[in-house]
Structures are given as structure tokens and as C-alpha cells.
Motif scaffolding. Sequence first.
Motif, PDB file in Angstrom:
ATOM      1  N   ALA B 232       0.823  -1.214   0.000  1.00 56.17           N
ATOM      2  CA  ALA B 232       0.000   0.000   0.000  1.00 56.17           C
ATOM      3  C   ALA B 232       0.853   1.259   0.000  1.00 56.17           C
ATOM      4  CB  ALA B 232      -0.916  -0.001   1.221  1.00 56.17           C
ATOM      5  N   VAL B 258      -3.175  -1.870  -2.742  1.00 60.63           N
ATOM      6  CA  VAL B 258      -4.062  -0.704  -2.761  1.00 60.63           C
ATOM      7  C   VAL B 258      -3.297   0.622  -2.676  1.00 60.63           C
ATOM      8  CG1 VAL B 258      -6.104  -1.834  -1.803  1.00 60.63           C
ATOM      9  CG2 VAL B 258      -4.403  -0.921  -0.264  1.00 60.63           C
ATOM     10  N   ASN B 259      -3.882   1.595  -3.357  1.00 58.19           N
ATOM     11  CA  ASN B 259      -3.418   2.988  -3.254  1.00 58.19           C
ATOM     12  C   ASN B 259      -1.937   3.156  -3.581  1.00 58.19           C
ATOM     13  OD1 ASN B 259      -3.444   5.728  -2.759  1.00 58.19           O
ATOM     14  ND2 ASN B 259      -3.222   5.506  -0.546  1.00 58.19           N
ATOM     15  N   PHE B 283      -6.582  -8.544  -4.509  1.00 59.89           N
ATOM     16  CA  PHE B 283      -7.450  -7.374  -4.480  1.00 59.89           C
ATOM     17  C   PHE B 283      -6.592  -6.177  -4.903  1.00 59.89           C
ATOM     18  CE2 PHE B 283      -9.641  -4.173  -1.526  1.00 59.89           C
ATOM     19  CZ  PHE B 283     -10.583  -3.849  -2.487  1.00 59.89           C
ATOM     20  N   TYR B 286      -7.834   0.996  -6.069  1.00 56.15           N
ATOM     21  CA  TYR B 286      -7.547   2.402  -5.736  1.00 56.15           C
ATOM     22  C   TYR B 286      -6.130   2.815  -6.110  1.00 56.15           C
ATOM     23  CZ  TYR B 286     -11.305   0.645  -2.826  1.00 56.15           C
ATOM     24  OH  TYR B 286     -12.407  -0.024  -2.397  1.00 56.15           O
ATOM     25  N   VAL B 308     -10.639  -3.026  -8.506  1.00 55.56           N
ATOM     26  CA  VAL B 308     -11.691  -2.110  -8.078  1.00 55.56           C
ATOM     27  C   VAL B 308     -11.194  -0.659  -8.115  1.00 55.56           C
ATOM     28  CG1 VAL B 308     -13.219  -1.485  -6.162  1.00 55.56           C
ATOM     29  CG2 VAL B 308     -12.677  -3.880  -6.589  1.00 55.56           C
ATOM     30  N   ASP B 309     -11.907   0.164  -8.844  1.00 59.81           N
ATOM     31  CA  ASP B 309     -11.690   1.619  -8.834  1.00 59.81           C
ATOM     32  C   ASP B 309     -10.240   2.042  -8.980  1.00 59.81           C
ATOM     33  OD1 ASP B 309     -14.325   2.091  -8.773  1.00 59.81           O
ATOM     34  OD2 ASP B 309     -14.444   2.777  -6.710  1.00 59.81           O
ATOM     35  N   ASN B 310      -9.502   1.332  -9.807  1.00 54.26           N
ATOM     36  CA  ASN B 310      -8.207   1.866 -10.216  1.00 54.26           C
ATOM     37  C   ASN B 310      -8.496   2.940 -11.264  1.00 54.26           C
ATOM     38  OD1 ASN B 310      -6.362  -0.167  -8.859  1.00 54.26           O
ATOM     39  ND2 ASN B 310      -7.722  -1.518 -10.024  1.00 54.26           N
ATOM     40  N   MET B 311      -7.718   4.023 -11.261  1.00 56.28           N
ATOM     41  CA  MET B 311      -7.994   5.078 -12.243  1.00 56.28           C
ATOM     42  C   MET B 311      -7.890   4.500 -13.659  1.00 56.28           C
ATOM     43  SD  MET B 311      -8.746   7.731 -10.480  1.00 56.28           S
ATOM     44  CE  MET B 311      -8.657   9.114 -11.564  1.00 56.28           C
ATOM     45  N   GLU B 334     -15.236  -1.498 -13.626  1.00 56.43           N
ATOM     46  CA  GLU B 334     -15.663  -0.740 -14.809  1.00 56.43           C
ATOM     47  C   GLU B 334     -16.639  -1.543 -15.678  1.00 56.43           C
ATOM     48  OE1 GLU B 334     -12.526  -1.216 -13.920  1.00 56.43           O
ATOM     49  OE2 GLU B 334     -11.843   0.773 -13.340  1.00 56.43           O
ATOM     50  N   LEU B 405     -17.159  -6.866  -1.983  1.00 57.42           N
ATOM     51  CA  LEU B 405     -16.343  -5.839  -1.342  1.00 57.42           C
ATOM     52  C   LEU B 405     -16.298  -5.975   0.176  1.00 57.42           C
ATOM     53  CD1 LEU B 405     -16.762  -2.393  -3.092  1.00 57.42           C
ATOM     54  CD2 LEU B 405     -14.709  -3.726  -2.754  1.00 57.42           C
ATOM     55  N   TRP B 406     -17.435  -6.367   0.769  1.00 57.44           N
ATOM     56  CA  TRP B 406     -17.457  -6.444   2.234  1.00 57.44           C
ATOM     57  C   TRP B 406     -16.528  -7.544   2.736  1.00 57.44           C
ATOM     58  CZ3 TRP B 406     -18.973  -2.404   4.663  1.00 57.44           C
ATOM     59  CH2 TRP B 406     -19.887  -1.553   4.052  1.00 57.44           C
ATOM     60  N   ALA B 409     -13.225  -6.133   2.430  1.00 59.02           N
ATOM     61  CA  ALA B 409     -12.938  -5.154   3.483  1.00 59.02           C
ATOM     62  C   ALA B 409     -12.387  -5.873   4.707  1.00 59.02           C
ATOM     63  CB  ALA B 409     -14.190  -4.387   3.832  1.00 59.02           C
ATOM     64  N   ARG B 413      -8.688  -5.443   6.356  1.00 54.82           N
ATOM     65  CA  ARG B 413      -8.483  -5.134   7.778  1.00 54.82           C
ATOM     66  C   ARG B 413      -7.570  -6.161   8.422  1.00 54.82           C
ATOM     67  NH1 ARG B 413     -13.683  -2.986   7.591  1.00 54.82           N
ATOM     68  NH2 ARG B 413     -14.668  -4.981   8.005  1.00 54.82           N
TER      69      ARG B 413
END
Lengths: 271, 417
Positions: B232, B258-259, B283, B286, B308-311, B334, B405-406, B409, B413
Motif C-alpha cells: 500500500a 491498494v493505493n 485485491f 484504488y 476495483v476503482d483503479n484510475m 468498470e 467488497l465487504w 474489506a 483489515r
Amino acid sequence: MSGAVGLLAGRELASALRARWFWAYSVIFVLAGVGFVVLAPGDAAVYGYRSFVKALVGVVHLALLFVPLMALFPAAAAVAEERENGVLEYLLAQPVDGGEVYAGKWLGLAVSVLSSVTLGFLVVAGAALWRGVPWLLVLTLYLFVALLALVFVSLGLWLSSVSATRARATTLGISIWLVFAALGTLGLMLAFVRLGVPEWLLVGWALVNPVEAFRLGVVVAVDGDASLLGPVGVALVERLGALGIGFLAAASLAGWVAAGWWAGRWRGLKM
Amino acid sequence: MSALCSALLQAAQLVVGPGGFPAVQQAIDAARPGDTVVVSAGTYGGPLHVSKPVVLLGQPGAVISGGGRGTVLLVSAPATVRGLTIVSSGEDQSREDAGIMVVGAEGVVLEDNRLEDVLFGIYLKQAPGAVIRRNSIRGKPLPLARRGDGIRLWYSDRGLVEENEVADSRDLVIWFSSHTLVRGNTVTASRYGLHYMYSNHNRFEGNRFVGNEVGAFIMYSGDIIFERNLFAESRGALGRGIGFKDADSIVAVNNVIVNNAVGISLDNSPHLQGVFNRFSGNFIAYNDVGISLLPSVSRNWFYDNRLVDNMVPVEVSGGGSALANVWQGNYWSEYAGFDRDGDGRGDTPFVWNRLSDDLIAKHPALRWFTGSLAFGVLDLIARAFPLLMPQPVVVDSAPRIESKLWELAAGVRSVSR
């Protein structure tokens, strides 16, 4: 502020509150905010507020599309329409000068457009804060949205004051917005790809163009190292820092607000 | 058995501190193999050399200081070093000054130590079968280019690197070493959270790589298995969650990426003919770019991952398509299709091609306009005039419909702690 300016601003605000555009734009913005609330929670639970950076960029898109237009339409009509139906002639026959009328109209329009924008933004801000977006980021985003709205109030009102008819002022306003928002940028991209214009022109365009300055300010606020903006963004952050770029973007927007305001004030309102 | 009992009975405890040896090295020199040297609270000078199989045990508050010169603790025998605070190594890169350096000893155990203000943290040279466990390592406050590695294994097979915390260093790096296990470590604010160089048959799992320039980089290495790691916040110009350069037979399962500026970056991997890399259950979310490949990259299998929601979900640097790799059964945020037969897969393939992405891939400087309406207009025009559409970057014939997604999540965590 003279009494006349306050009186005229109040009149402008009251007329905005009676107008359909004010409520229509407010409702659209609130709906967009609700959409954001619906979209954001599932994602945000996964990885904090970074989870909805893409959604935030969506909101930026929305703001780029709506905020200038919701400011332009009423501002472009404010003087030209009154000139067309004779109200301006009547107004200027009173013991106020053209500058005061202009200032009053600017103030009234600014307050009404900002009210509409704020109403919508409050929903977005509430959702964002609830999901853990830092309040400073939310405040920064709001300031940029407010500045963008004021830029197009200033530009719209100036165009309205120099145009004979409302239609002409509106057409001019939309044309300028199109150049700022898309056509100018597309032209620059084409020049970059075909002619190889230097990178600093990309940066320069983003700083002199209020729509791009808004985008730049928001992206840097959301993504401090600007890696979202690729090598040019990262290099600029290394040189100026995210805060420096944010200030430059805000200064550019504030410059446009002032320029639009002074252009209209300097010319004054004439028949 | 009787020999072991006899050795245990004979093992002595030598105390350093009030009432005991005044200097740690004196106690080590006096110790016999199997003895324990207990270092009481206090600050003692280095450098130290452990040249016999003893246990060097620090009591709370026991500090060994190198005084800013050379390596603080040199180990050249199968010893155990536990519970010490080791500070202030030198900062000479040519001498490779370290907090603890192990040379030519097998089965060394280094655990529960704290290393601060050190150029290299723990450095193993030809030291197979070592255990490096629960150490906390913080590098010197130097520019990235002048730092040493937090942990370095050099020709040290079968090492176990477990539950360490490394910060402000260069890399946790494994050179020319096989059959190592890197598990449950946290690496932050460093260059490469984990780095394999010419090291085959290795495994890493359950690690956290957060805020490094690159989460992990696997170079010129093969048969690396990794699962349940978190990559991350690797951002900046070179930011990558995980990168591969000439890496073969990689198996990446259930990782969270992520990120990052780029989630997964592939350069000439795999490079051997007839070899595949496998990515499943990961996963990837972002990131500015989810997966970035060089144009010639092929034979990577991506299946059952969640993007999920990568630019930009997948990008080929320099333009082109990534169809020489296998994309099957992944979730793509997408994707805008339906699942009428309810089999959990979209009825139509997921096809990713966007004119703006193609332009950016060919002209990276144009990423400057990310989020602009101009790109939106451009993509709209390309959709209206398919002639302008670039070739698809990715086609997934059976895209997954549910992101779960849940469930993810909870997974994030659990690795984020």
C-alpha cells in the motif's frame, strides 16, 4: 459598501431566490451529493477515504461541468436582459453610478450562486466527513468550488455588461467555458502529440486557465504527491510542493475573479 | 542425550554489569560454547565480536553503542543474540557498516533486538539457516541513496525472516539465497519493502509493505510464491505496489494491493520460454494504474482477481495490448454488463480500451490532464466513432459480477492490522 450597492445586491439575491435556475441547480447539486453518499460507503469501508478518490474525481468532473454553467447563465443574463427590457435604463436614471450597479449585481449574484453551490456541497461534505475524509481536505475542496463559481460569476457579468443581448452574452460565456474546459486542452494535447510542444506549456495552461487551475488544485489537494498527474505532476510537486501548487492554483482562480470584476467595474455599466 | 544434558548442566551464565564483567567483550571472550552472556541494563561500547556459539542476552535497558564507527556487533559462530538494543553504527557504504553482521555462521538466531541509527540493520553473509525474528530496525536519517539495507541476506539459504519491523532503510533484500521464508514483517518508509535478486525458490506471506517507494521488487528470480501481503501507498514517480523484472514462475495469491501509483508492474516477466506467472485472488484497488505491463510481456495468468476503482485498470506502457496474457474471471469495477443466467459471470466479455489511456500510455506527460473534461470529451468522441478506438488492452471473456467488497474489506483489515 455603499447603501446603493447593498440594496442592489439584495434585489439581485431576492430575484435569484425567485428564479427557477437557482432551485434547479441546487436540486441537481444535492442529488449529485446524494449519489456520492450512495456510492461512497461500500468502498470507503475497505480502505478509508482513499477508497473513493475515483468518486471524488467524479465529483470534480461534475463540478467542472455544472459550477461554471450555473454561474454563467444567470450572470450572463443579469445586465444584458435588463438592458433588453429597459430596466437598466430606468436603473441608471436613478442617483447611482454604473459602477455601483455593477458592484451590487456582482455581490447579489455571487451570494446567490454560492448559496446554491454550498447547499449541494454540504451533502457531499457531510458524506465525506462521515466516511473519514479529513475536514481540511473537504474545506479545501469547497474553497476551490466556491472560487470556480466566483470566476464564472465575474466573467459572466463582464460579458453581460459588454453584450447587447442576453443571447449573445450567454453564447460568448459558453464558448469561453468550452475553450477553457475542453477545446483549449484538446488543442494543446494535439500540439503536444504532433508538434512536441514543451511540458512547461502544459503546466502554464493549467495555471492560466481557471477550469484547469481548479482541477489542478483539487487533484493536488486529494493526492498530495500528484502521482495521479504523472511525471509532470510529480516533478512539479518536487519543485514547488503540493501546498505551493495549491496556492498557485487558488491564486490563478482569485486572479480571474479579480480580473472579471475589475474589467466590468472599470468599464461601468452603459446603455 | 547424556552429552546434551551434560552440556546443559555445564552451561554457565556470565553477567555483564554491576558485580559482573565491566565490558561485554570480556564476558564473550571468557564464555565457553553454550554459555549465556547476560547484559544488564546500561550502555556498553562496541564493536563486539561473537566468535563462539553462545547466547548473548540483553536485559531490558541493555544498549550496545557503536559510537558511529564501523559495525557494532559481528557474529561469526552459530550464536543467539536476543533482547539487545544496538545503536549508532558507522555510515561507510564501502565497509557496509551494520548493526549486526553475521559472517560464515550457520543457524544464527537474532530475535527481539532493537536496532537504531544503523546503516545496515542485520546483514547475513554466507549464513544459512538463520532466524531473524521480532527485531525492530530503524535506519539512519540519510537520503535514500545513502542508506543501507534494513535486512540483507547474501548467499544465505533457508533463512527465516519473521515479524520484524523495518523503517527508514533502503531494502529488505535477499541476494543469491534460496528456500527463505519472509513472514509477518512490516516495512515502511523505505525504498523496496522486499527485494529479491537472483534468488529462486522463496516464499513470503502476511507481510505489510506500506509507504515505501516500491512495496516489493522481484528481479532475476524464479519460483517465488507470495500470499496475503499488503502492498500500500507506494506513490511518487516510481511508486509500485509490486514490480517484476525478469521474474519467472511467480505465484501471487490473495494479496491486497491498494493505493499505489502502479499496483503491479511487469517488465519482461516471465522471461524464460514455457514458463508462466500466476495471479489469483488478489485485491487490486484504488491505484492510479492497477496493472502496468511493458508491450512484450506475455504468459501471465490473471484470474479471479478483484480490480476495483483503479484510475486505469490495465495499461501497456508505450501503448498496445496485453492480450498475450490470460485474463479470466476477474472482477472489474468498470464492467457494465449483465448476468441474466445467474452464473456469477457477465454475459458479455469485459473489454477495456479507452482513447485517453492509449494516449497516456504513448505520451506519459499527458497524464497531467487526468480528471479533465478534455479526456472525457475525447473518450466520448472515440465511442461515437469506433474508428478512433485503440485496440483493446484487455479482454476478459468471463468477468466476475460480484465484487464481494465487504468480504474484501474484512480481508484488508486483517492484513492492515
